[in-house]
Design a protein around this motif. Structure first.
Motif, PDB file in Angstrom:
ATOM      1  N   ALA A  44      -4.185   3.733  10.812  1.00  0.00           N
ATOM      2  CA  ALA A  44      -5.329   3.265  11.283  1.00  0.00           C
ATOM      3  C   ALA A  44      -5.158   1.941  11.870  1.00  0.00           C
ATOM      4  CB  ALA A  44      -6.364   4.316  11.440  1.00  0.00           C
ATOM      5  N   ILE A  45      -5.195   1.722  11.008  1.00  0.00           N
ATOM      6  CA  ILE A  45      -4.997   0.072  10.655  1.00  0.00           C
ATOM      7  C   ILE A  45      -2.998  -0.627  10.541  1.00  0.00           C
ATOM      8  CG2 ILE A  45      -4.317  -2.197   8.526  1.00  0.00           C
ATOM      9  CD1 ILE A  45      -6.570  -0.520   6.119  1.00  0.00           C
ATOM     10  N   ARG A  65       2.620   1.743  -3.240  1.00  0.00           N
ATOM     11  CA  ARG A  65       1.610   2.260  -4.849  1.00  0.00           C
ATOM     12  C   ARG A  65       2.151   3.293  -4.429  1.00  0.00           C
ATOM     13  NH1 ARG A  65      -3.073   3.724  -2.769  1.00  0.00           N
ATOM     14  NH2 ARG A  65      -3.580   3.085  -0.809  1.00  0.00           N
ATOM     15  N   PRO A  82      -6.317  10.808   3.030  1.00  0.00           N
ATOM     16  CA  PRO A  82      -7.701  10.516   3.476  1.00  0.00           C
ATOM     17  C   PRO A  82      -6.551   8.657   3.667  1.00  0.00           C
ATOM     18  CG  PRO A  82      -8.598  11.472   2.289  1.00  0.00           C
ATOM     19  CD  PRO A  82      -7.105  12.295   2.037  1.00  0.00           C
ATOM     20  N   ASP A  83      -6.357   8.717   2.487  1.00  0.00           N
ATOM     21  CA  ASP A  83      -5.812   7.319   1.998  1.00  0.00           C
ATOM     22  C   ASP A  83      -4.868   6.916   2.828  1.00  0.00           C
ATOM     23  OD1 ASP A  83      -6.026   5.146   0.436  1.00  0.00           O
ATOM     24  OD2 ASP A  83      -4.848   6.065  -1.164  1.00  0.00           O
ATOM     25  N   GLN A 142       0.894  -1.476  -0.082  1.00  0.00           N
ATOM     26  CA  GLN A 142      -0.106  -0.015  -0.192  1.00  0.00           C
ATOM     27  C   GLN A 142       1.102   0.850   0.003  1.00  0.00           C
ATOM     28  OE1 GLN A 142      -3.407   0.204  -0.671  1.00  0.00           O
ATOM     29  NE2 GLN A 142      -3.560  -2.406   0.122  1.00  0.00           N
ATOM     30  N   SER A 202      -6.062   6.456   6.427  1.00  0.00           N
ATOM     31  CA  SER A 202      -6.978   5.027   7.040  1.00  0.00           C
ATOM     32  C   SER A 202      -5.808   3.857   6.534  1.00  0.00           C
ATOM     33  CB  SER A 202      -7.977   4.825   5.857  1.00  0.00           C
ATOM     34  OG  SER A 202      -7.379   4.809   4.537  1.00  0.00           O
ATOM     35  N   LEU A 203      -4.888   4.384   6.247  1.00  0.00           N
ATOM     36  CA  LEU A 203      -3.763   3.057   6.181  1.00  0.00           C
ATOM     37  C   LEU A 203      -3.268   2.778   7.626  1.00  0.00           C
ATOM     38  CD1 LEU A 203      -2.319   2.836   2.297  1.00  0.00           C
ATOM     39  CD2 LEU A 203      -3.242   1.139   3.996  1.00  0.00           C
TER      40      LEU A 203
END
Lengths: 527, 172
Positions: A351-352, A296, A344-345, A293, A348-349
């Motif tokens: 947070a994961i 990318r 936001p991408d 991720q 959110s990553l």
């Protein structure tokens, strides 16, 4: 910037019967310059340490008659350059290492390159010299030919005396110089018991390319190109630091638009590296989801750099006197649009990543560098900031255009791999804010002014916050605008030694992630 | 876990066919690569990357070959940890004198038949660093080189094209 500490330091030196002359040298501004006698060099370090000064860099120059040595200190964003000189025939100088462990390797580098003998240095072993030149040869001496004196292939360096550990069950792991991954070469020597690392010793210098020597005699454009290749991941920041030093030496006015574009590129470079490194840290703990991720995102980011500046890493875009590329409105909106999508991408990553128990298990408390250790070594950048060192050149000794921008500096005190990762995540968001500020208020006008050579002897200091932290670059011009001395101090000089400390008592399989969380530059360090 | 799956599903497969540009599209180069790797290396080409003195710029782009856009493994190409497992050495330069012996040893440890590609301007001709007391310059000054990939640094697509060209020179 508050330089009251320097005034107090001068008073302290006087109280110790040390005569320190303050000599104004505009090229070294914002740093103040003092000169003192060689025998007082050790007292200087002792007094500076007591005053809470951080040891920033040490570098010398053979001016044909004497060897001039400089040491740079900083506190509260105020820099001090201290200067002394020693005889070429008997270049003996007290060491700063007893007070500042961060001075250890830079002094050994000066020993190998210039032949300075540091009288009370705790470790007299060579550092930068392997087998490419002889014991009594010093590449930065004037009489040493740039081509060297060696004939035939260079032998391997297998005689370096590593620290030995003895005892039942203690074993040694030699790693490198050619490592298993696609990374730079260096040697690591581990002493371990079972899975636990007792000690790590680094042996670097494998990618020493003679950068300081081959810089001599270059013109300003040539030096900018060389500086752009000190460390490929820091091409913008090193290029900027070198050009800043040359421009200050030449009292060269750089257009406001050029400075804004430099900062824009520098922040883009920071984001690209942080994205890639967060991914690599996750890869080293086998969280491949995160690796792909963030990989990318790094590629997306790099492509916009290519679109806007014409080069994926923006190499050679910083030139003496300005920048070599301009951007238009379409480029500006491409950058803004990408950040709107990416923020936001990334959030959110992260947070994961932060909620994942297996990630937590591998990076929390791993590779702990205490705030005291970080301070001792003068650690900078994300390594320092993860261990409570609240310093950032952009905020604390601001250079244009950061003097009118809001720079957020995330600081943690946990000092582990998790903290270093978090600092990087927050620095990405801080850079997004900076890029927005720059792009939305980009000054109009020229992007460069024609370079004019300064008089012989002009010197300048560049101080730039690269993605790894503070870069200090010293330049002195000789005749005809040719470089007489170039010394770029990559932040890695101050963070590599911390790796040896922070891996202790960790397990051998956690070494890669500890190493990646520090991510020292080999090329930037070995020069 | 659900969030991970949601992310994976939302992002989907981003591995390219690139939007058509003036360059030969990635997919086209990749297809040719896969064919040649299949023909010459039974579908699997193992590369050992050696940084022999680089500024690390080339390494960043070689790394990018493994990101999900280029995904070079799908063409049968993978990077290995030991020269003893390698068909090809991808060497970046300039070769520092301090890496000279290590590079020779790495070369000797790679089994025949082997291919060597010098990567980047520095690997090709010494670049900004040239030959000095500290640098041997081009990779070819130290070990035999079969092909070079120019660029400072070469882009991932340049690298794929260069690898294709190099294995194209080799007869089955």
């Amino acid at each position: 910037m508050n330089d009251a500490w320097i005034t107090a330091l001068l008073a302290q030196l006087a109280a110790h019967d040390v005569h320190a002359d303050e000599a104004p040298e505009p090229g070294l501004a914002p740093a103040r310059l003092i000169r003192l006698a060689a025998e007082d060099w050790g007292t200087l370090a002792r007094v500076a340490k007591a005053a809470g000064g951080r040891w920033v860099a040490g570098f010398g120059e053979d001016n044909g008659e004497e060897i001039v040595i400089n040491a740079c200190f900083e506190k509260h964003g105020a820099y001090l350059v201290a200067r002394t000189q020693v005889n070429r025939a008997t270049p003996i100088l007290p060491s700063h290492t007893p007070y500042y462990p961060g001075a250890d390797r830079p002094e050994r580098h000066a020993q190998d390159m210039l032949g300075i003998a540091f009288s009370d240095h705790p470790d007299a072993r060579r550092w930068s010299r392997h087998q490419a030149w002889q014991d009594k040869d010093f590449p930065l001496r004037r009489d040493f030919p740039v081509a060297g004196r060696a004939v035939g292939p260079t032998p391997p360096d297998d005689k370096y005396r590593f620290l030995q550990a003895h005892g039942a069950g203690v074993y040694e792991i030699p790693v490198g110089p050619v490592h298993a991954g696609i990374i730079e070469p260096g040697h690591f020597r581990f002493q371990a018991v079972g899975e636990t690392i007792l000690n790590l010793e680094e042996h670097l210098g494998y990618v020493h390319k003679g950068i300081e020597k081959i810089a001599e005699g270059r013109d300003a454009a040539g030096l900018a190109r060389l500086a752009a290749r000190i460390s490929g991941d820091t091409t913008v920041a090193h290029g900027w630091a070198a050009c800043m030093a040359m421009e200050r030496a030449a009292k060269h006015e750089v257009p406001a638009r050029a400075l804004a574009l430099r900062a824009l590129m520098c922040e883009r470079e920071r984001v690209a590296n942080h994205l890639g490194d967060i991914g690599a840290i996750l890869n080293d703990i086998a969280f491949t989801f995160g690796f792909y991720q963030f990989g990318r995102l790094r590629e997306d980011w790099t492509r916009v750099s290519q679109q806007t500046f014409g080069h994926r890493f923006m190499m050679d875009c910083v030139i003496a006197g300005g920048v070599g590329v301009d951007i238009n409105d379409a480029h500006r909106s491409a950058m803004l649009h990408q950040m709107t999508k990416m923020r936001p991408d990334i959030e959110s990553l992260m947070a994961i990543v932060e909620d994942n128990a297996s990630v937590e298990d591998r990076i929390d408390t791993t590779g702990y560098l205490s705030p005291e250790q970080a301070k001792d070594f003068g650690a900078v950048g994300y390594v320092g900031r993860a261990s409570n060192i609240d310093f950032d050149v952009r905020r604390d000794a601001p250079y244009e255009p950061y003097d009118r921008l809001q720079v957020d500096v995330p600081v943690y005190h946990y000092g582990d791999v998790a903290a270093r990762t978090k600092v990087r995540f927050h620095e990405i968001l801080a850079s997004f804010k900076l890029i927005e500020q720059i792009v939305n208020a980009l000054p109009e006008g020229l992007i460069a002014t024609a370079w004019r050579n300064p008089a012989a002897g002009a010197e300048g200091l560049g101080l730039v916050e690269g993605f790894r932290g503070e870069i200090l670059t010293y330049v002195r011009f000789g005749d005809d605008g040719r470089i007489a001395r170039f010394y770029p101090r990559d932040p890695s000089w101050l963070t590599w030694p911390t790796l040896e400390k922070l891996v202790r008592d960790n397990i051998v399989p956690d070494f890669p992630v500890c190493n990646k969380s520090v991510n020292g530059s080999y090329s930037g360090h070995d020069l | 876990m659900l969030r991970i799956l949601a992310k994976i599903q939302k992002i989907g497969i981003i591995t390219e066919p690139l939007p058509a540009t003036d360059q030969v599209a990635l997919e086209q180069v990749g297809q040719q690569l896969r064919d040649r790797v299949g023909e010459l290396f039974s579908g699997s080409l193992a590369i050992r990357e050696v940084d022999a003195g680089s500024c690390n710029g080339c390494e960043l782009e070689i790394h990018a070959l493994n990101n999900p856009y280029y995904g070079i493994e799908r063409f049968g190409i993978h990077f290995v940890a030991s020269p003893r497992h390698a068909d090809m050495l991808l060497v970046t330069g300039p070769v520092s004198r301090h890496m000279e012996a290590a590079l020779r040893r790495t070369y000797d440890a790679t089994p025949e038949p082997k291919l060597v590609i010098a990567v980047g301007e520095c690997g090709a001709n010494g670049g900004e660093f040239g030959v000095s007391y500290a640098s041997c310059g081009a990779v070819a000054n130290v070990i035999p080189v079969d092909a070079v990939i120019r660029g400072c640094p070469p882009t991932p697509l340049d690298l794929m094209r260069g690898i294709l060209e190099a294995i194209g020179k080799r007869s089955p």
